[in-house]
Design an enzyme around this catalytic site. Structure first.
Site, mmCIF file in Angstrom:
data_model
loop_
_atom_site.group_PDB
_atom_site.id
_atom_site.type_symbol
_atom_site.label_atom_id
_atom_site.label_comp_id
_atom_site.label_asym_id
_atom_site.label_seq_id
_atom_site.Cartn_x
_atom_site.Cartn_y
_atom_site.Cartn_z
ATOM 1 N N ASP A 8 32.238 23.488 48.481
ATOM 2 C CA ASP A 8 32.945 24.213 49.395
ATOM 3 C C ASP A 8 34.324 24.839 48.750
ATOM 4 O O ASP A 8 35.050 24.236 48.380
ATOM 5 C CB ASP A 8 33.267 23.269 50.538
ATOM 6 N N SER A 36 33.746 30.341 52.011
ATOM 7 C CA SER A 36 32.701 29.527 52.779
ATOM 8 C C SER A 36 32.171 30.571 53.792
ATOM 9 O O SER A 36 31.411 31.835 53.317
ATOM 10 C CB SER A 36 33.653 28.520 53.417
#
Length: 291
Positions: free
Chosen positions: A178, A50
């Site tokens: 994610d 991320s």
């Protein structure tokens, strides 16, 4: 102490860095990169999830910690600058809005990254100066995905595609979200690549007390934090990085990017913490090799 003066070039331990996910809290990674620069450490490999993948990509592209800091401050510290860049991410046509169906409150993360990230970043992994591994989550494959080649921006977008906030990313025939969902701090990817693995955990945890009921958004992000910390603790029972740092970031929100200066200031202590940890790790590694 400078890392290059520890012993000889031949005996200097190889260092790799894993930058964890955590939204705006990951701006603390800039302090870590500055400390590595001051020590003269050039990592042999980087892994990131991320925001950690995004900041790590800057370092892998050859940017110094100071350059990354200056860019973040100039880009995120001014409302007008943010508004201008966000305007560039608007749909070009009604057809683009309808592409894939109308999704309420799901932004195109790849367009946002292209609007905000520095031009210094190359188009592909192969053009980076330091090898980079980026984590994402294969939604329908129900497993983690490791991206190390090909288009860099789609990989960073996939790794940062927070569910419900950003649209999933299609890459290599897979729907990706994610990277922190499966692997918040991917230090185990570097275990065989270096003598010293440094891991930076910026997940944090929900803060408050039982007198205040969290909002729906706070509950969602807080639950994600708890899940990620559980994953990290489980991984640590199997393998541990030589150095694990956790800057004080819990009181910052995942979207607090405009508080860039405050985040950098309040997490500056991680620089000295890292320097002490590296000094101890280098000494231990040298003693072990000479034994």
């Amino acid at each position: 102490m400078t890392f290059s003066n520890v012993k000889t070039a031949q005996s200097t331990p190889r260092v790799a860095v894993a930058f964890g996910g955590g939204g705006a809290r990951g701006l603390a990674h800039v302090n870590v990169i500055e400390a590595l620069d001051e020590l003269g450490i050039h990592p042999v490999a980087i892994a990131g999830s991320s925001i950690g993948a995004i900041i790590g990509a800057g370092m892998a592209a050859g940017m110094s910690g100071r350059e990354i800091r200056d860019y973040c401050s100039a880009t995120l510290g001014q409302r007008g600058e943010i508004a201008g860049r966000m305007w560039k991410t608007r749909p070009a046509s009604f057809a683009e809005i309808l592409n894939g169906g109308i999704r309420v409150a799901q932004f195109n993360i790849e367009k946002i990254l292209r609007a905000f990230l520095p031009e210094r970043l190359p188009a592909s992994f192969e053009e980076l100066e330091i090898p980079l591994a980026v984590t994402a989550t294969d939604f329908y494959g129900q497993q983690g995905a490791i991206l190390e080649s090909g288009d860099l921006f789609s990989a960073l977008a996939a790794s940062a595609a927070i569910p419900a906030l950003f649209r999933p990313v299609t890459r290599d025939g897979r729907i990706l979200i994610d990277g922190g969902i499966c692997n918040p701090v991917p230090f185990e990817l570097l275990e065989e690549r270096a003598d010293i693995v440094i891991a930076i955990d910026v997940v944090g945890g929900p803060m408050g007390d039982d007198s205040r009921m969290p909002s729906s958004i706070d509950a969602m992000f807080g639950a994600t934090q708890l899940m990620m910390q559980s994953i990290i603790e489980t991984k640590l029972k199997v393998v541990r990085p030589v150095i694990l740092l956790r800057p004080p970031v819990s009181h910052f929100g995942v979207l607090d990017f405009m508080r860039v200066e405050q985040i950098l200031t309040e997490t500056a202590g991680v620089k000295e913490e890292l320097k002490r940890a590296v000094d101890a790790a280098v000494t231990f590694t040298g003693d072990r090799k000479s034994a």
